[in-house]
Design a protein around this motif. Structure first.
Motif, PDB file in Angstrom:
ATOM      1  N   VAL A 181       0.822  -1.209   0.000  1.00 48.92           N
ATOM      2  CA  VAL A 181       0.000   0.000   0.000  1.00 48.92           C
ATOM      3  C   VAL A 181       0.861   1.266   0.000  1.00 48.92           C
ATOM      4  O   VAL A 181       1.933   1.315   0.611  1.00 48.92           O
ATOM      5  N   VAL A 182       0.368   2.282  -0.709  1.00 53.84           N
ATOM      6  CA  VAL A 182       1.000   3.603  -0.759  1.00 53.84           C
ATOM      7  C   VAL A 182       0.009   4.602  -0.152  1.00 53.84           C
ATOM      8  O   VAL A 182      -1.091   4.784  -0.695  1.00 53.84           O
ATOM      9  N   ARG A 183       0.396   5.235   0.934  1.00 56.61           N
ATOM     10  CA  ARG A 183      -0.491   6.180   1.621  1.00 56.61           C
ATOM     11  C   ARG A 183      -0.267   7.583   1.073  1.00 56.61           C
ATOM     12  O   ARG A 183       0.806   8.154   1.226  1.00 56.61           O
ATOM     13  N   GLU A 184      -1.297   8.110   0.437  1.00 61.21           N
ATOM     14  CA  GLU A 184      -1.206   9.436  -0.163  1.00 61.21           C
ATOM     15  C   GLU A 184      -1.530  10.517   0.866  1.00 61.21           C
ATOM     16  O   GLU A 184      -2.236  10.258   1.848  1.00 61.21           O
ATOM     17  N   PRO A 185      -1.037  11.729   0.673  1.00 65.94           N
ATOM     18  CA  PRO A 185      -1.375  12.822   1.601  1.00 65.94           C
ATOM     19  C   PRO A 185      -2.848  13.196   1.506  1.00 65.94           C
ATOM     20  O   PRO A 185      -3.527  12.905   0.511  1.00 65.94           O
ATOM     21  N   ALA A 186      -3.333  13.840   2.552  1.00 61.95           N
ATOM     22  CA  ALA A 186      -4.750  14.221   2.604  1.00 61.95           C
ATOM     23  C   ALA A 186      -5.075  15.279   1.568  1.00 61.95           C
ATOM     24  O   ALA A 186      -4.218  16.076   1.157  1.00 61.95           O
ATOM     25  N   LEU A 187      -6.315  15.290   1.142  1.00 62.13           N
ATOM     26  CA  LEU A 187      -6.802  16.266   0.174  1.00 62.13           C
ATOM     27  C   LEU A 187      -7.247  17.517   0.937  1.00 62.13           C
ATOM     28  O   LEU A 187      -8.431  17.724   1.216  1.00 62.13           O
ATOM     29  N   VAL A 188      -6.282  18.363   1.297  1.00 63.49           N
ATOM     30  CA  VAL A 188      -6.572  19.509   2.161  1.00 63.49           C
ATOM     31  C   VAL A 188      -7.472  20.530   1.476  1.00 63.49           C
ATOM     32  O   VAL A 188      -8.175  21.297   2.135  1.00 63.49           O
ATOM     33  N   GLU A 189      -7.457  20.559   0.126  1.00 59.47           N
ATOM     34  CA  GLU A 189      -8.322  21.520  -0.585  1.00 59.47           C
ATOM     35  C   GLU A 189      -9.795  21.225  -0.384  1.00 59.47           C
ATOM     36  O   GLU A 189     -10.656  22.070  -0.631  1.00 59.47           O
ATOM     37  N   ALA A 190     -10.099  20.014   0.111  1.00 62.66           N
ATOM     38  CA  ALA A 190     -11.504  19.634   0.268  1.00 62.66           C
ATOM     39  C   ALA A 190     -12.225  20.478   1.302  1.00 62.66           C
ATOM     40  O   ALA A 190     -13.457  20.494   1.335  1.00 62.66           O
ATOM     41  N   ILE A 191     -11.502  21.205   2.145  1.00 65.55           N
ATOM     42  CA  ILE A 191     -12.146  22.048   3.151  1.00 65.55           C
ATOM     43  C   ILE A 191     -13.002  23.125   2.508  1.00 65.55           C
ATOM     44  O   ILE A 191     -13.961  23.632   3.100  1.00 65.55           O
ATOM     45  N   ASN A 192     -12.672  23.480   1.249  1.00 69.38           N
ATOM     46  CA  ASN A 192     -13.437  24.502   0.525  1.00 69.38           C
ATOM     47  C   ASN A 192     -14.418  23.906  -0.477  1.00 69.38           C
ATOM     48  O   ASN A 192     -15.064  24.664  -1.212  1.00 69.38           O
ATOM     49  N   PHE A 193     -14.510  22.570  -0.546  1.00 67.99           N
ATOM     50  CA  PHE A 193     -15.539  21.974  -1.382  1.00 67.99           C
ATOM     51  C   PHE A 193     -16.911  22.365  -0.842  1.00 67.99           C
ATOM     52  O   PHE A 193     -17.075  22.632   0.352  1.00 67.99           O
ATOM     53  N   THR A 194     -17.895  22.386  -1.707  1.00 73.20           N
ATOM     54  CA  THR A 194     -19.258  22.710  -1.286  1.00 73.20           C
ATOM     55  C   THR A 194     -20.183  21.553  -1.641  1.00 73.20           C
ATOM     56  O   THR A 194     -19.980  20.857  -2.646  1.00 73.20           O
ATOM     57  N   TYR A 246     -17.289  24.491   6.881  1.00 80.66           N
ATOM     58  CA  TYR A 246     -18.366  25.017   7.725  1.00 80.66           C
ATOM     59  C   TYR A 246     -19.115  23.878   8.405  1.00 80.66           C
ATOM     60  O   TYR A 246     -19.435  23.958   9.605  1.00 80.66           O
ATOM     61  N   ILE A 247     -19.379  22.803   7.665  1.00 76.58           N
ATOM     62  CA  ILE A 247     -20.086  21.655   8.242  1.00 76.58           C
ATOM     63  C   ILE A 247     -19.281  21.050   9.379  1.00 76.58           C
ATOM     64  O   ILE A 247     -19.824  20.721  10.442  1.00 76.58           O
ATOM     65  N   ALA A 248     -17.956  20.888   9.185  1.00 77.46           N
ATOM     66  CA  ALA A 248     -17.102  20.331  10.238  1.00 77.46           C
ATOM     67  C   ALA A 248     -17.092  21.229  11.474  1.00 77.46           C
ATOM     68  O   ALA A 248     -17.144  20.748  12.607  1.00 77.46           O
ATOM     69  N   ASP A 249     -17.040  22.547  11.268  1.00 77.73           N
ATOM     70  CA  ASP A 249     -17.045  23.480  12.404  1.00 77.73           C
ATOM     71  C   ASP A 249     -18.357  23.401  13.169  1.00 77.73           C
ATOM     72  O   ASP A 249     -18.368  23.411  14.412  1.00 77.73           O
TER      73      ASP A 249
END
Length: 415
Positions: A181-194, A246-249
């Motif tokens: 398995v290769v563990r990829e970094p998190a998709l940090v841009e997803a915080i601004n997905f709507t 916003y949902i996470a907050d």
């Protein structure tokens, strides 16, 4: 012995006779005014509490004068929006949103663990699987399948890839996930997905249909508005676009932690409509809460696996992806009420009847704590066996410290 039994039978007979005859007696309340300041204060205080409860809580807060409907018909459509850069790749909604057609459940991938170029073949079993470690072929049973493992054992004991110890060989997709398995970094841009949430709700009893999207004069204005707005409880209550951050907050969750383990968030849409007003005042409110158990590390989080299949050199191959993400479950609650005479009459009669509790409480206090010499009880309870030959002066008796000798019963009574 027989005499005692005979007395018991006679006593039981008299008891049944008295009970039967008393069953047909008629009881009517007798009005008696007691001039006692303490008892009067208690009486009026209890009355005030009962009346306040029915006016403020029952009628104003709970709107008991309304006919209500709590099981409306509802439909939900969701759509994820956003583009992210992941290394040299551009990820759009087809890559990270599941399912693509929307619904009341939608998820987005926040982090991936990828196993590349798996092919059908034989390889070593993962060493943490029960009874997978071995030293000779006799330790491995041919054809055995461990459902907590990865495949069917061939009966051979082979080296565990580049390590010195050995495990049983299995027939499966190789190499196994835990090794390659290769563990990829998190998709940090997803915080601004709507996420776009469209909800329509129908109250069939009142024939009212409402939606959570602001009305517009034409389709072009609607599309322009929806492409730019973001939900805000005060400024944009009719905008159905919600940032994942916003949902996470609102759910009091750390977005970075969600990227690591995944999680299930409940999006609650609450419709509480007072249809005595215009239906345009019927607006939804939103709340968000984590649904999976965070304290249980084994069962918390959210992830799933899927594969992308392809042919390489004429051999069927696949890329296995373990996706951690945020799953959004949209849950709709609705309650509508409108004035109706039937619940109004029932609530009013209940309120008037409940005021009688005041009299019961004060009678108990008077007869238990104040009436030490049983003067009040003698005046309160009368037994009339035959019709009186002389007229009774009045049904209304006064007990106070003043007046004639016939009504003054305060002597010897502690007031």
């Amino acid at each position: 012995m027989c005499e005692a039994f005979l007395q018991f039978i006679m006593g039981l007979r008299e008891f049944i006779k008295e009970y039967f005859l008393g069953f047909w007696d008629y009881e009517t309340p007798k009005v008696m005014v007691v001039k006692n300041r303490t008892l009067g204060v208690i009486y009026r205080s209890v009355q005030f509490l009962v009346i306040t409860y029915f006016i403020w809580y029952v009628f104003i807060s709970q709107k008991a004068y309304q006919e209500s409907e709590t099981r409306p018909e509802s439909s939900v459509y969701t759509l994820m929006k956003g583009v992210a850069v992941h290394g040299d790749d551009i990820l759009d909604t087809v890559e990270y949103a599941r399912p693509s057609e929307g619904g009341d459940v939608i998820s987005t991938i926040l982090r991936r663990e990828v196993t590349y170029d798996q092919k059908q073949g034989t390889c070593a079993e993962y060493f943490k699987v029960a009874n997978a470690n071995c030293t000779t072929d006799s330790d491995c049973v041919q054809g055995e399948v461990d459902f907590n493992g990865h495949g069917r054992r061939t009966g051979k004991c082979v080296p565990y890839y580049n390590h010195t110890f050995k495990t049983c060989e299995i027939q499966t997709w190789c190499p196994i996930e835990e090794y390659a398995v290769v563990r990829e970094p998190a998709l940090v841009e997803a915080i601004n997905f709507t996420v776009f949430i469209r909800n329509s709700i129908h109250f069939p009893k009142f024939k009212v249909l409402r939606g959570n999207i602001k009305d517009a004069s034409n389709r072009r204005d609607m599309q322009k508005y929806l492409s730019k707005c973001l939900y805000d409880e005060e400024k944009e209550p009719y905008c159905p676009n919600f940032r994942l951050g916003y949902i996470a907050d609102q759910a009091r969750e750390n977005f970075s932690e969600l990227c690591r383990t995944g999680g299930v968030i409940g999006a609650f849409i609450n419709w509480r409509c007072n249809l005595d007003l215009d239906p345009s005042h019927c607006k939804p409110t939103y709340s968000f809460r984590r649904l999976d158990l965070r304290k249980d590390e084994v069962n918390s989080g959210y992830y799933y696996r899927f594969a992308k299949y392809y042919s390489k050199d004429g051999v069927e191959s696949r890329t296995l992806i373990k996706a951690y993400g945020m799953r959004l479950d949209v849950i709709v609650h609705g309650h509508a009420g409108k004035f109706s005479p039937i619940p109004t009459i029932i609530s009013t009669v209940t309120a008037m009847t409940s005021v009688g509790i005041c009299t019961i409480i004060c009678d108990w206090i008077m007869l238990t704590f104040i009436d030490k010499n049983e003067v009040y009880s003698e005046r309160k309870f009368d037994e009339v066996i035959n019709m009186p030959t002389v007229p009774i002066p009045t049904e209304l008796s006064y007990i106070n410290s003043y007046g004639s000798n016939h009504s003054d019963l305060s002597d010897g009574v502690p007031l």
